[in-house]
Design a protein around this motif. Structure first.
Motif, PDB file in Angstrom:
ATOM      1  N   MET A 208       0.858  -1.183   0.000  1.00 19.42           N
ATOM      2  CA  MET A 208       0.000   0.000   0.000  1.00 19.42           C
ATOM      3  C   MET A 208       0.896   1.235   0.000  1.00 19.42           C
ATOM      4  N   ILE A 209       0.564   2.181  -0.867  1.00 21.00           N
ATOM      5  CA  ILE A 209       1.277   3.449  -0.923  1.00 21.00           C
ATOM      6  C   ILE A 209       0.274   4.529  -0.552  1.00 21.00           C
ATOM      7  N   GLU A 210       0.665   5.393   0.397  1.00 18.82           N
ATOM      8  CA  GLU A 210      -0.248   6.440   0.813  1.00 18.82           C
ATOM      9  C   GLU A 210       0.472   7.765   0.977  1.00 18.82           C
ATOM     10  N   ARG A 211      -0.301   8.815   0.858  1.00 15.90           N
ATOM     11  CA  ARG A 211       0.174  10.165   1.148  1.00 15.90           C
ATOM     12  C   ARG A 211      -0.367  10.526   2.523  1.00 15.90           C
ATOM     13  N   ILE A 212       0.503  11.087   3.356  1.00 16.11           N
ATOM     14  CA  ILE A 212       0.096  11.555   4.671  1.00 16.11           C
ATOM     15  C   ILE A 212       0.430  13.040   4.740  1.00 16.11           C
ATOM     16  N   VAL A 213      -0.523  13.836   5.200  1.00 11.40           N
ATOM     17  CA  VAL A 213      -0.293  15.260   5.412  1.00 11.40           C
ATOM     18  C   VAL A 213      -0.439  15.525   6.905  1.00 11.40           C
ATOM     19  N   SER A 214       0.641  16.025   7.512  1.00 15.65           N
ATOM     20  CA  SER A 214       0.652  16.365   8.934  1.00 15.65           C
ATOM     21  C   SER A 214       0.812  17.872   9.062  1.00 15.65           C
ATOM     22  N   THR A 215       0.075  18.455   9.990  1.00 14.47           N
ATOM     23  CA  THR A 215       0.159  19.904  10.215  1.00 14.47           C
ATOM     24  C   THR A 215       0.313  20.170  11.712  1.00 14.47           C
ATOM     25  N   GLY A 216       1.427  19.679  12.260  1.00 12.39           N
ATOM     26  CA  GLY A 216       1.704  19.884  13.674  1.00 12.39           C
ATOM     27  C   GLY A 216       1.281  18.734  14.568  1.00 12.39           C
ATOM     28  N   GLN A 217       0.737  17.670  14.018  1.00 14.61           N
ATOM     29  CA  GLN A 217       0.283  16.547  14.833  1.00 14.61           C
ATOM     30  C   GLN A 217       1.459  15.694  15.302  1.00 14.61           C
ATOM     31  N   ALA A 218       1.198  14.911  16.342  1.00 12.07           N
ATOM     32  CA  ALA A 218       2.159  13.953  16.891  1.00 12.07           C
ATOM     33  C   ALA A 218       1.373  12.755  17.410  1.00 12.07           C
ATOM     34  N   SER A 219       2.073  11.658  17.668  1.00 15.70           N
ATOM     35  CA  SER A 219       1.425  10.497  18.271  1.00 15.70           C
ATOM     36  C   SER A 219       0.969  10.867  19.686  1.00 15.70           C
ATOM     37  N   PRO A 220      -0.152  10.319  20.132  1.00 16.50           N
ATOM     38  CA  PRO A 220      -0.604  10.597  21.501  1.00 16.50           C
ATOM     39  C   PRO A 220       0.430  10.112  22.525  1.00 16.50           C
ATOM     40  N   PRO A 221       0.494  10.743  23.684  1.00 20.17           N
ATOM     41  CA  PRO A 221       1.440  10.308  24.725  1.00 20.17           C
ATOM     42  C   PRO A 221       1.294   8.810  25.018  1.00 20.17           C
ATOM     43  N   GLY A 222       2.417   8.119  25.059  1.00 16.38           N
ATOM     44  CA  GLY A 222       2.422   6.691  25.371  1.00 16.38           C
ATOM     45  C   GLY A 222       2.042   5.771  24.228  1.00 16.38           C
ATOM     46  N   PHE A 223       1.640   6.321  23.079  1.00 16.10           N
ATOM     47  CA  PHE A 223       1.223   5.505  21.943  1.00 16.10           C
ATOM     48  C   PHE A 223       2.424   5.142  21.085  1.00 16.10           C
ATOM     49  N   TRP A 224       2.496   3.879  20.662  1.00 20.75           N
ATOM     50  CA  TRP A 224       3.549   3.397  19.758  1.00 20.75           C
ATOM     51  C   TRP A 224       2.899   2.648  18.604  1.00 20.75           C
ATOM     52  N   TYR A 225       3.354   2.925  17.388  1.00 22.98           N
ATOM     53  CA  TYR A 225       2.985   2.085  16.256  1.00 22.98           C
ATOM     54  C   TYR A 225       3.782   0.793  16.376  1.00 22.98           C
ATOM     55  N   ASP A 226       3.112  -0.339  16.198  1.00 26.47           N
ATOM     56  CA  ASP A 226       3.757  -1.651  16.226  1.00 26.47           C
ATOM     57  C   ASP A 226       3.093  -2.466  15.125  1.00 26.47           C
ATOM     58  N   GLN A 227       3.646  -2.388  13.937  1.00 21.59           N
ATOM     59  CA  GLN A 227       3.001  -2.894  12.738  1.00 21.59           C
ATOM     60  C   GLN A 227       3.544  -4.257  12.329  1.00 21.59           C
ATOM     61  N   ALA A 228       2.669  -5.059  11.732  1.00 15.42           N
ATOM     62  CA  ALA A 228       3.053  -6.378  11.241  1.00 15.42           C
ATOM     63  C   ALA A 228       3.670  -6.287   9.844  1.00 15.42           C
ATOM     64  N   TRP A 229       3.760  -5.107   9.295  1.00 18.23           N
ATOM     65  CA  TRP A 229       4.324  -4.885   7.970  1.00 18.23           C
ATOM     66  C   TRP A 229       5.447  -3.850   8.064  1.00 18.23           C
ATOM     67  N   SER A 230       6.307  -3.828   7.076  1.00 21.99           N
ATOM     68  CA  SER A 230       7.372  -2.826   7.007  1.00 21.99           C
ATOM     69  C   SER A 230       6.811  -1.546   6.399  1.00 21.99           C
ATOM     70  N   GLU A 231       7.455  -0.435   6.728  1.00 17.85           N
ATOM     71  CA  GLU A 231       7.021   0.859   6.201  1.00 17.85           C
ATOM     72  C   GLU A 231       8.251   1.669   5.812  1.00 17.85           C
ATOM     73  N   TRP A 232       8.244   2.160   4.578  1.00 16.14           N
ATOM     74  CA  TRP A 232       9.289   3.054   4.091  1.00 16.14           C
ATOM     75  C   TRP A 232       8.643   4.413   3.945  1.00 16.14           C
ATOM     76  N   VAL A 233       9.215   5.430   4.609  1.00 13.93           N
ATOM     77  CA  VAL A 233       8.644   6.772   4.543  1.00 13.93           C
ATOM     78  C   VAL A 233       9.642   7.736   3.928  1.00 13.93           C
ATOM     79  N   LEU A 234       9.112   8.697   3.168  1.00 14.12           N
ATOM     80  CA  LEU A 234       9.888   9.755   2.530  1.00 14.12           C
ATOM     81  C   LEU A 234       9.190  11.068   2.842  1.00 14.12           C
TER      82      LEU A 234
END
Length: 118
Positions: free
Chosen positions: A31-57
């Motif tokens: 899956m290829i996706e575009r993500i647009v962030s405007t000052g956001q961050a992960s919530p306190p204590g939250f971690w992504y733990d994915q069963a797939w690999s992710e390459w970000v640019l």
């Protein structure tokens, strides 16, 4: 397969309350996706733990990405990319609040190494 065209830099909002996720391509195992962030961050204590690999640019803006086993966030700016292997816990510590951070994210299921058939 159907032809799909577009422009990754079109329709980038600059003041959204939430990150915007747009799927650009999805096929089995990828899956290829575009993500647009405007000052956001992960919530306190939250971690992504994915069963797939992710390459970000990062195409524009900047962000701080923290990998669980590292003491400080990695600063990613325009042109920087990173491979996050499956199962590597990570979080977004910050994204630029002065301009949109535009990410290209490629999610894929890691393939086992090819076996020697000889």
């Amino acid at each position: 397969m159907m032809d799909v065209t577009g422009n990754i830099f079109e329709h980038v909002s600059s003041g959204a309350l939430d990150e915007e996720f747009t799927n650009l391509l999805a096929v089995e195992g990828l899956m290829i996706e575009r993500i647009v962030s405007t000052g956001q961050a992960s919530p306190p204590g939250f971690w992504y733990d994915q069963a797939w690999s992710e390459w970000v640019l990062v195409l524009s803006g900047s962000a701080g990405l923290l990998l669980e086993d590292e003491p400080t966030p990695r600063e990613l700016k325009r042109g920087d990319y990173l491979l996050i292997p499956a199962g590597r816990r990570h979080r977004v510590e910050w994204t630029d609040a002065t301009e949109p951070t535009l990410w290209l994210a490629v999610h894929f299921v890691p393939q086992p190494p090819a076996r020697n058939q000889g």
